[in-house]
Scaffold this active site. Structure first.
Site, mmCIF file in Angstrom:
data_model
loop_
_atom_site.group_PDB
_atom_site.id
_atom_site.type_symbol
_atom_site.label_atom_id
_atom_site.label_comp_id
_atom_site.label_asym_id
_atom_site.label_seq_id
_atom_site.Cartn_x
_atom_site.Cartn_y
_atom_site.Cartn_z
ATOM 1 N N ASN A 149 -10.615 -3.260 -6.359
ATOM 2 C CA ASN A 149 -9.815 -2.269 -7.091
ATOM 3 C C ASN A 149 -10.381 -1.914 -8.470
ATOM 4 O O ASN A 149 -9.963 -0.918 -9.075
ATOM 5 C CB ASN A 149 -8.356 -2.734 -7.232
ATOM 6 C CG ASN A 149 -7.547 -2.601 -5.952
ATOM 7 O OD1 ASN A 149 -6.591 -3.334 -5.722
ATOM 8 N ND2 ASN A 149 -7.926 -1.662 -5.073
ATOM 9 N N ASP A 196 0.825 -1.210 0.000
ATOM 10 C CA ASP A 196 0.000 0.000 0.000
ATOM 11 C C ASP A 196 0.865 1.269 0.000
ATOM 12 O O ASP A 196 1.959 1.268 0.564
ATOM 13 C CB ASP A 196 -0.893 -0.027 1.258
ATOM 14 C CG ASP A 196 -2.077 0.903 1.130
ATOM 15 O OD1 ASP A 196 -2.284 1.480 0.038
ATOM 16 O OD2 ASP A 196 -2.807 1.068 2.119
HETATM 17 C C1 FPP Z 1 -2.202 0.040 -3.230
HETATM 18 O O1 FPP Z 1 -1.641 1.325 -3.101
HETATM 19 C C2 FPP Z 1 -1.557 -0.658 -4.331
HETATM 20 C C3 FPP Z 1 -2.201 -1.272 -5.351
HETATM 21 C C4 FPP Z 1 -3.669 -1.342 -5.469
HETATM 22 C C5 FPP Z 1 -1.458 -1.901 -6.445
HETATM 23 C C6 FPP Z 1 -0.243 -2.702 -6.035
HETATM 24 C C7 FPP Z 1 0.527 -2.951 -7.252
HETATM 25 C C8 FPP Z 1 1.838 -2.829 -7.379
HETATM 26 C C9 FPP Z 1 2.800 -2.572 -6.274
HETATM 27 C C10 FPP Z 1 2.369 -2.971 -8.745
HETATM 28 C C11 FPP Z 1 3.312 -4.056 -8.906
HETATM 29 C C12 FPP Z 1 2.776 -5.408 -8.817
HETATM 30 C C13 FPP Z 1 3.194 -6.402 -9.597
HETATM 31 C C14 FPP Z 1 2.832 -7.762 -9.230
HETATM 32 C C15 FPP Z 1 3.972 -6.182 -10.811
HETATM 33 P P1 FPP Z 1 -2.522 2.600 -3.447
HETATM 34 O O2 FPP Z 1 -2.371 2.879 -4.888
HETATM 35 O O3 FPP Z 1 -3.928 2.383 -2.985
HETATM 36 O O4 FPP Z 1 -1.817 3.700 -2.602
HETATM 37 P P2 FPP Z 1 -2.499 4.944 -1.883
HETATM 38 O O5 FPP Z 1 -3.310 4.383 -0.750
HETATM 39 O O6 FPP Z 1 -1.337 5.751 -1.433
HETATM 40 O O7 FPP Z 1 -3.343 5.653 -2.903
#
Ligand code: FPP
Length: 254
Positions: A86, A38
């Site tokens: 998501n 996250d």
């Molecule tokens: C949550 O952070 C993250 C995600 C929904 C996506 C996770 C994906 C990756 C790390 C990409 C790489 C993965 C692979 C397997 C290649 P957020 O975007 O909700 O963060 P925020 O809460 O700060 O908005």
């Protein structure tokens, strides 16, 4: 000064843990580490970049981390890459993430293959594109005999959905009430051969599971850190393992 003391403490704990692996008692090293990655959006926002730049940076650290996890003796590393919720994000971010998963599978996993690691997938298949499914299936098949670390990509994964899918499987098999036990339900989860996560890490300061490994995580140790996912490095993983090493896991006993 304080940092130096903490680093030295972490190193001693890691050495003790690694030594105990060598000695054949690896209780201090979690066998299965699960990660809620996250904070990518916030990482990007802080730099005035689009959210996808945070996801890209978050993907770029994976290669090194998988290797470090394997060197530490972790046998299963599961990553919550995209939840069943998501899809509610803007279509631009969703398609960017899907493209990133495919790109990662096609270009960034050679080391995993070379070192005998294995790729697994957990999640719903019916909403993923044919090309992403093919990339996942190909990689799973090519690495199925690997005996090294298992990297589990959780994409369109939701713990509640997984339980619903298990119930559906049992009903389709004509199961009666007497045959529904923890054991028979467990066997119908997405990856029944994978041990339950010992440690679930969530980055970015949020302290909740958000539908990750709801069934399998019943007795997992939880570790929360304020570090944003793109900044999570080998030392951050070591700190999580060190915190796990001093936990007293009673699993409901005394
Ligand atoms: C949550 O952070 C993250 C995600 C929904 C996506 C996770 C994906 C990756 C790390 C990409 C790489 C993965 C692979 C397997 C290649 P957020 O975007 O909700 O963060 P925020 O809460 O700060 O908005």
């Amino acid at each position: 000064m304080m940092n130096a003391v903490m680093n030295s403490l972490t190193n001693s704990l890691m050495n003790a843990a690694t030594n105990s692996i060598k000695a054949g008692e690896n209780e201090k090293i979690p066998r299965h580490v699960a990660v809620i990655m996250d904070g990518n959006g916030r990482w990007a926002q802080k730099r005035g970049l689009p959210r996808i730049a945070g996801h890209q940076k978050g993907a770029s650290i994976l290669e090194g981390l998988v290797e470090h996890a394997s060197a530490r003796g972790i046998q299963y590393l599961s990553l919550y890459a995209f939840s069943t919720e998501n899809w509610k994000r803007l279509s631009e971010e969703v398609s960017g993430l899907m493209a990133l998963f495919e790109h990662y599978l096609k270009t960034k996993l050679d080391k995993l293959k070379e070192r005998g690691g294995r790729l697994r997938f957990a999640g719903r298949r019916d909403r993923l594109s044919g090309s992403l499914l093919r990339a996942l299936d190909d990689f799973e098949r090519e690495t199925q005999d690997g005996t090294g670390i298992q990297l589990i990509l959780c994409i369109d994964y939701g713990g509640r959905q997984e339980i619903v899918d298990a119930v559906k499987k049992m009903l389709a098999e004509g199961a009666d009430a007497a045959s529904v036990t923890e054991e028979t339900v467990s066997r119908r989860m997405y990856l029944p051969d994978v041990p339950d996560p010992d440690l679930i890490i969530r980055t970015s300061g949020e302290e909740r599971l958000s539908n990750f490994w709801l069934w399998e995580g019943a007795y997992s140790e939880l570790y929360f850190t304020g570090t944003l996912w793109p900044d999570f490095d080998n030392e951050a993983l070591d700190a999580a393992i060190a915190a796990y090493a001093v936990r007293d896991r009673r699993r409901g006993g005394v």
